[in-house]
Design a protein around this motif. Structure first.
Motif, PDB file in Angstrom:
ATOM      1  N   ILE A  76     -66.963  -8.152   9.271  1.00 40.00           N
ATOM      2  CA  ILE A  76     -67.005  -9.335  10.120  1.00 40.00           C
ATOM      3  C   ILE A  76     -67.459  -8.882  11.499  1.00 40.00           C
ATOM      4  CG2 ILE A  76     -65.660 -11.184  11.185  1.00 40.00           C
ATOM      5  CD1 ILE A  76     -63.799 -10.998   8.713  1.00 40.00           C
ATOM      6  N   GLY A  77     -68.568  -9.440  11.967  1.00 42.79           N
ATOM      7  CA  GLY A  77     -69.097  -9.062  13.269  1.00 42.79           C
ATOM      8  C   GLY A  77     -70.393  -9.774  13.554  1.00 42.79           C
ATOM      9  N   GLU A  78     -70.817  -9.701  14.809  1.00 46.94           N
ATOM     10  CA  GLU A  78     -72.065 -10.354  15.224  1.00 46.94           C
ATOM     11  C   GLU A  78     -72.063 -11.837  14.862  1.00 46.94           C
ATOM     12  OE1 GLU A  78     -74.827  -9.093  17.047  1.00 46.94           O
ATOM     13  OE2 GLU A  78     -73.298  -7.592  17.429  1.00 46.94           O
ATOM     14  N   GLY A  79     -70.876 -12.454  14.883  1.00 44.86           N
ATOM     15  CA  GLY A  79     -70.765 -13.885  14.652  1.00 44.86           C
ATOM     16  C   GLY A  79     -70.815 -14.318  13.207  1.00 44.86           C
ATOM     17  N   SER A  80     -70.794 -13.360  12.274  1.00 45.43           N
ATOM     18  CA  SER A  80     -70.897 -13.729  10.867  1.00 45.43           C
ATOM     19  C   SER A  80     -70.087 -12.774   9.993  1.00 45.43           C
ATOM     20  CB  SER A  80     -72.369 -13.734  10.437  1.00 45.43           C
ATOM     21  OG  SER A  80     -72.517 -14.460   9.241  1.00 45.43           O
ATOM     22  N   THR A  81     -70.235 -12.926   8.685  1.00 39.28           N
ATOM     23  CA  THR A  81     -69.579 -12.081   7.695  1.00 39.28           C
ATOM     24  C   THR A  81     -70.666 -11.508   6.799  1.00 39.28           C
ATOM     25  OG1 THR A  81     -67.642 -13.519   7.747  1.00 39.28           O
ATOM     26  CG2 THR A  81     -67.837 -12.015   5.866  1.00 39.28           C
ATOM     27  N   TYR A  82     -70.603 -10.196   6.576  1.00 36.54           N
ATOM     28  CA  TYR A  82     -71.643  -9.500   5.822  1.00 36.54           C
ATOM     29  C   TYR A  82     -71.056  -8.746   4.644  1.00 36.54           C
ATOM     30  CZ  TYR A  82     -74.254 -10.540  10.012  1.00 36.54           C
ATOM     31  OH  TYR A  82     -74.842 -11.213  11.055  1.00 36.54           O
ATOM     32  N   ALA A  83     -71.737  -8.812   3.513  1.00 36.12           N
ATOM     33  CA  ALA A  83     -71.384  -8.034   2.335  1.00 36.12           C
ATOM     34  C   ALA A  83     -72.407  -6.912   2.210  1.00 36.12           C
ATOM     35  CB  ALA A  83     -71.397  -8.910   1.090  1.00 36.12           C
ATOM     36  N   ILE A  84     -71.921  -5.687   2.237  1.00 31.07           N
ATOM     37  CA  ILE A  84     -72.785  -4.512   2.139  1.00 31.07           C
ATOM     38  C   ILE A  84     -72.507  -3.872   0.788  1.00 31.07           C
ATOM     39  CG2 ILE A  84     -73.367  -2.276   3.150  1.00 31.07           C
ATOM     40  CD1 ILE A  84     -72.184  -3.472   5.832  1.00 31.07           C
ATOM     41  N   ALA A  85     -73.458  -4.003  -0.114  1.00 36.72           N
ATOM     42  CA  ALA A  85     -73.263  -3.544  -1.491  1.00 36.72           C
ATOM     43  C   ALA A  85     -74.067  -2.283  -1.762  1.00 36.72           C
ATOM     44  CB  ALA A  85     -73.681  -4.647  -2.465  1.00 36.72           C
ATOM     45  N   GLY A  86     -73.530  -1.459  -2.642  1.00 33.44           N
ATOM     46  CA  GLY A  86     -74.236  -0.245  -3.008  1.00 33.44           C
ATOM     47  C   GLY A  86     -73.476   0.555  -4.046  1.00 33.44           C
ATOM     48  N   GLU A  87     -73.862   1.822  -4.150  1.00 40.87           N
ATOM     49  CA  GLU A  87     -73.197   2.742  -5.060  1.00 40.87           C
ATOM     50  C   GLU A  87     -72.539   3.834  -4.242  1.00 40.87           C
ATOM     51  OE1 GLU A  87     -75.350   4.173  -8.417  1.00 40.87           O
ATOM     52  OE2 GLU A  87     -76.254   2.217  -8.791  1.00 40.87           O
ATOM     53  N   ALA A  88     -71.308   4.165  -4.611  1.00 43.73           N
ATOM     54  CA  ALA A  88     -70.536   5.142  -3.850  1.00 43.73           C
ATOM     55  C   ALA A  88     -70.271   6.388  -4.674  1.00 43.73           C
ATOM     56  CB  ALA A  88     -69.214   4.519  -3.420  1.00 43.73           C
ATOM     57  N   LYS A  89     -70.152   7.505  -3.945  1.00 39.32           N
ATOM     58  CA  LYS A  89     -69.732   8.738  -4.607  1.00 39.32           C
ATOM     59  C   LYS A  89     -68.819   9.502  -3.664  1.00 39.32           C
ATOM     60  CE  LYS A  89     -73.582  11.712  -3.341  1.00 39.32           C
ATOM     61  NZ  LYS A  89     -74.614  12.612  -3.775  1.00 39.32           N
ATOM     62  N   VAL A  90     -67.856  10.167  -4.254  1.00 38.45           N
ATOM     63  CA  VAL A  90     -66.943  11.004  -3.485  1.00 38.45           C
ATOM     64  C   VAL A  90     -67.703  12.276  -3.143  1.00 38.45           C
ATOM     65  CG1 VAL A  90     -64.760  12.269  -3.514  1.00 38.45           C
ATOM     66  CG2 VAL A  90     -64.922  10.033  -4.654  1.00 38.45           C
ATOM     67  N   ILE A  91     -67.865  12.553  -1.844  1.00 38.12           N
ATOM     68  CA  ILE A  91     -68.593  13.764  -1.463  1.00 38.12           C
ATOM     69  C   ILE A  91     -67.655  14.900  -1.047  1.00 38.12           C
ATOM     70  CG2 ILE A  91     -70.778  12.628  -0.963  1.00 38.12           C
ATOM     71  CD1 ILE A  91     -70.155  12.660   1.960  1.00 38.12           C
ATOM     72  N   GLU A  92     -66.403  14.562  -0.757  1.00 35.01           N
ATOM     73  CA  GLU A  92     -65.373  15.576  -0.517  1.00 35.01           C
ATOM     74  C   GLU A  92     -64.052  15.047  -1.049  1.00 35.01           C
ATOM     75  OE1 GLU A  92     -64.880  17.446   3.368  1.00 35.01           O
ATOM     76  OE2 GLU A  92     -66.960  16.919   3.843  1.00 35.01           O
ATOM     77  N   GLU A  93     -63.420  15.825  -1.922  1.00 34.74           N
ATOM     78  CA  GLU A  93     -62.105  15.435  -2.446  1.00 34.74           C
ATOM     79  C   GLU A  93     -61.031  15.558  -1.367  1.00 34.74           C
ATOM     80  OE1 GLU A  93     -61.033  14.293  -5.445  1.00 34.74           O
ATOM     81  OE2 GLU A  93     -63.000  14.329  -6.410  1.00 34.74           O
ATOM     82  N   LYS A  94     -61.173  16.557  -0.504  1.00 36.60           N
ATOM     83  CA  LYS A  94     -60.262  16.729   0.633  1.00 36.60           C
ATOM     84  C   LYS A  94     -61.086  17.155   1.836  1.00 36.60           C
ATOM     85  CE  LYS A  94     -56.213  18.731   2.678  1.00 36.60           C
ATOM     86  NZ  LYS A  94     -56.803  18.707   3.979  1.00 36.60           N
TER      87      LYS A  94
END
Length: 150
Positions: A76-94
């Motif tokens: 939520i920002g810039e006066g609106s609501t945005y959905a940012i979609a993609g694919e995620a990967k864990v790049i560091e477990e810790k």
């Protein structure tokens, strides 16, 4: 950006994702196959195509993403609501240099969509405060944000 779909994070939204802020994250639940939604605050856009975030490495979010990498951040920002979609990967477990057991996750952005309903504008963005030791919270925030920027 009303009623538009972008394939990158726009110049207007990029600074919002380069500071700690309230966002929600939706993942596919690894047990039920349904939607799992959580609120997070440690986010950082490394560029217009990648957003990193950090959560406890025992979080359901991490297990969900290992099973199904599709994810949507809601900003939520810039006066609106945005959905940012993609694919995620864990790049560091810790994450290194962080005292908690936090995982570092990176999203490859595929789509940025203005999802605000027609004829409305956000006039006040969500605000929150940490409810534990202020000094400790600020120190941890600096450590986590610094580690995400590496």
């Amino acid at each position: 950006m009303a009623n538009q779909v972008e394939t990158v994070i726009t110049e207007e939204l990029l600074p919002l994702l380069r500071e700690e802020r309230y966002v929600t994250i939706a993942t596919v639940d690894h047990e039920t196959g349904g939607t799992n939604v959580n609120a997070i605050s440690w986010v950082y856009a490394t560029d217009e195509k990648h957003v990193r975030f950090s959560v406890d490495n025992r979080s359901r979010i991490v297990e969900n993403l290992k099973q199904q990498p599709l994810v949507t951040l809601t900003l939520i920002g810039e006066g609106s609501t945005y959905a940012i979609a993609g694919e995620a990967k864990v790049i560091e477990e810790k994450m290194e240099d962080v005292p908690l057991k936090l995982a570092l996750v990176e999203i490859s952005v595929k789509e940025v969509r203005d999802v605000m309903f027609y004829g409305a504008r956000i006039t006040t963005e969500p605000k929150y405060e940490k409810t534990y030791d202020k000094e400790a919270a600020e120190k941890l925030d600096r450590q986590v944000m610094g580690a995400m920027k590496k």
